[in-house]
Design an enzyme around this catalytic site. Structure first.
Site, PDB file in Angstrom:
ATOM      1  N   ASP A  91       0.812  -1.220   0.000  1.00 22.56           N
ATOM      2  CA  ASP A  91       0.000   0.000   0.000  1.00 22.56           C
ATOM      3  C   ASP A  91       0.846   1.272   0.000  1.00 22.56           C
ATOM      4  O   ASP A  91       0.527   2.236  -0.685  1.00 22.56           O
ATOM      5  CB  ASP A  91      -0.914   0.022   1.235  1.00 22.56           C
ATOM      6  CG  ASP A  91      -1.852  -1.163   1.273  1.00 22.56           C
ATOM      7  OD1 ASP A  91      -2.338  -1.564   0.203  1.00 22.56           O
ATOM      8  OD2 ASP A  91      -2.091  -1.692   2.371  1.00 22.56           O
ATOM      9  N   GLU A 111       2.449  -0.980   4.738  1.00 21.70           N
ATOM     10  CA  GLU A 111       1.071  -1.335   4.382  1.00 21.70           C
ATOM     11  C   GLU A 111       0.143  -0.857   5.488  1.00 21.70           C
ATOM     12  O   GLU A 111       0.543  -0.753   6.656  1.00 21.70           O
ATOM     13  CB  GLU A 111       0.923  -2.843   4.192  1.00 21.70           C
ATOM     14  CG  GLU A 111       1.462  -3.355   2.882  1.00 21.70           C
ATOM     15  CD  GLU A 111       0.703  -4.582   2.382  1.00 21.70           C
ATOM     16  OE1 GLU A 111      -0.320  -4.387   1.698  1.00 21.70           O
ATOM     17  OE2 GLU A 111       1.140  -5.690   2.672  1.00 21.70           O
ATOM     18  N   LYS A 113      -3.940  -1.552   6.834  1.00 24.15           N
ATOM     19  CA  LYS A 113      -5.158  -2.335   6.654  1.00 24.15           C
ATOM     20  C   LYS A 113      -6.242  -1.867   7.628  1.00 24.15           C
ATOM     21  O   LYS A 113      -5.986  -1.715   8.824  1.00 24.15           O
ATOM     22  CB  LYS A 113      -4.883  -3.824   6.878  1.00 24.15           C
ATOM     23  CG  LYS A 113      -3.878  -4.427   5.903  1.00 24.15           C
ATOM     24  CD  LYS A 113      -4.340  -4.305   4.474  1.00 24.15           C
ATOM     25  CE  LYS A 113      -3.299  -4.817   3.497  1.00 24.15           C
ATOM     26  NZ  LYS A 113      -3.627  -4.462   2.103  1.00 24.15           N
TER      27      LYS A 113
END
Length: 278
Positions: A91, A111, A113
């Site tokens: 990401d 990343e 989430k």
């Protein structure tokens, strides 16, 4: 404003300001910054603080490149590839530094989430489930891709002594404490952090060998077991323990800390560039 233009604006703002204070004021906090946006600001600060070093940002790494890195460790590795153009795309992308030998070395992979909207649903009075009669939604498995990316970056960095993979978690599936949320009608709903129906943190702590979360684990751990020495590449996992949104400044600070830890670990391979510019 597009995310690309927003990222460019904030990066320029960082260059013109006095660092963190100039970037993460009330105006910047009003934007929904992605980890990709923040990575661009991190690399801007790295370039400012380490002008003798060369950095680059990229949003993906090809599987072919990962296999080549594995082959350099051992020729038996990195042999299998079915889709020639396959790649991984964390990401927040990848930040790298150029070492004294002309090789690009990873200093940060990020990343983020979000999983579990129970807090928002309860606050808004939304009931969920098949019959719309439940306060809590069974936790999903959207985070499973994180394990793949972590494993692939670990393969790519198998020859390194650091592993700067940062995973930011937010949402009700990543609680680290029990919280109580009040519905619009006044009813209080408890979200138990240790509920197997709700919590998905245990599905990710395999990536840090069960070591503490909210901890910088960038430097690889070498453990001795009987006559063997084992290198552990652990992801640094950070969770908003009450299911809240991440504060962008806090994310930035963590990401910059991990980056500088990487540079310290790579110190001897950056020696010529650093000393020649003193």
């Amino acid at each position: 404003m597009s995310k690309k233009n927003q990222s460019t604006r904030l990066t320029n703002q960082h260059k013109q300001s006095q660092g963190v204070v100039g970037i993460f004021g009330d105006d910047a906090k009003s934007h929904d910054l992605t980890v990709g946006n923040i990575s661009k600001i991190v690399i801007s600060r790295l370039e400012s603080e380490y002008p003798q070093l060369s950095f680059r940002y990229r949003d993906s790494i090809k599987k072919e490149e990962i296999n080549e890195a594995l082959k350099k460790v051992d020729p038996d590795l990195g042999q299998t590839l079915f889709v020639s153009n396959s790649s991984i795309k964390p990401d927040g992308g990848i930040i790298e530094v150029l070492d004294d030998n002309g090789n690009w070395r990873v200093v940060l992979v990020t990343e983020a989430k979000h999983q579990g909207k129970d807090v928002e649903n309860i606050k808004n009075g939304v009931l969920v489930g098949t019959n719309n009669d439940q306060d809590l939604m069974d936790a999903g498995n959207a985070i499973e891709r994180s394990h793949k990316n972590i494993s692939e970056i670990a393969n790519f960095m198998l020859s390194e002594s650091h592993f700067p993979y940062v995973l930011f978690l937010e949402g009700s599936n990543f609680l680290t404490e029990t919280i109580s949320i009040t519905r619009p009608d006044g009813r209080v709903v408890n979200l138990e952090y240790n509920s197997g129906k709700l919590n998905r943190l245990d599905r990710l702590t395999a990536a840090n060998y069960g070591m503490p979360i909210d901890t910088n684990l960038c430097v690889n751990k070498f453990i001795k077991h009987k006559n063997k020495t084992i290198m552990l590449q652990a992801a640094s996992i950070y969770s908003q323990g009450r299911g809240e949104r991440w504060d962008t400044q806090k994310m930035y600070e963590i990401m910059f800390e991990i980056s500088t830890t990487s540079l310290k670990t790579l110190g001897s391979d950056l020696f010529i560039q650093i000393t020649s510019n003193k």
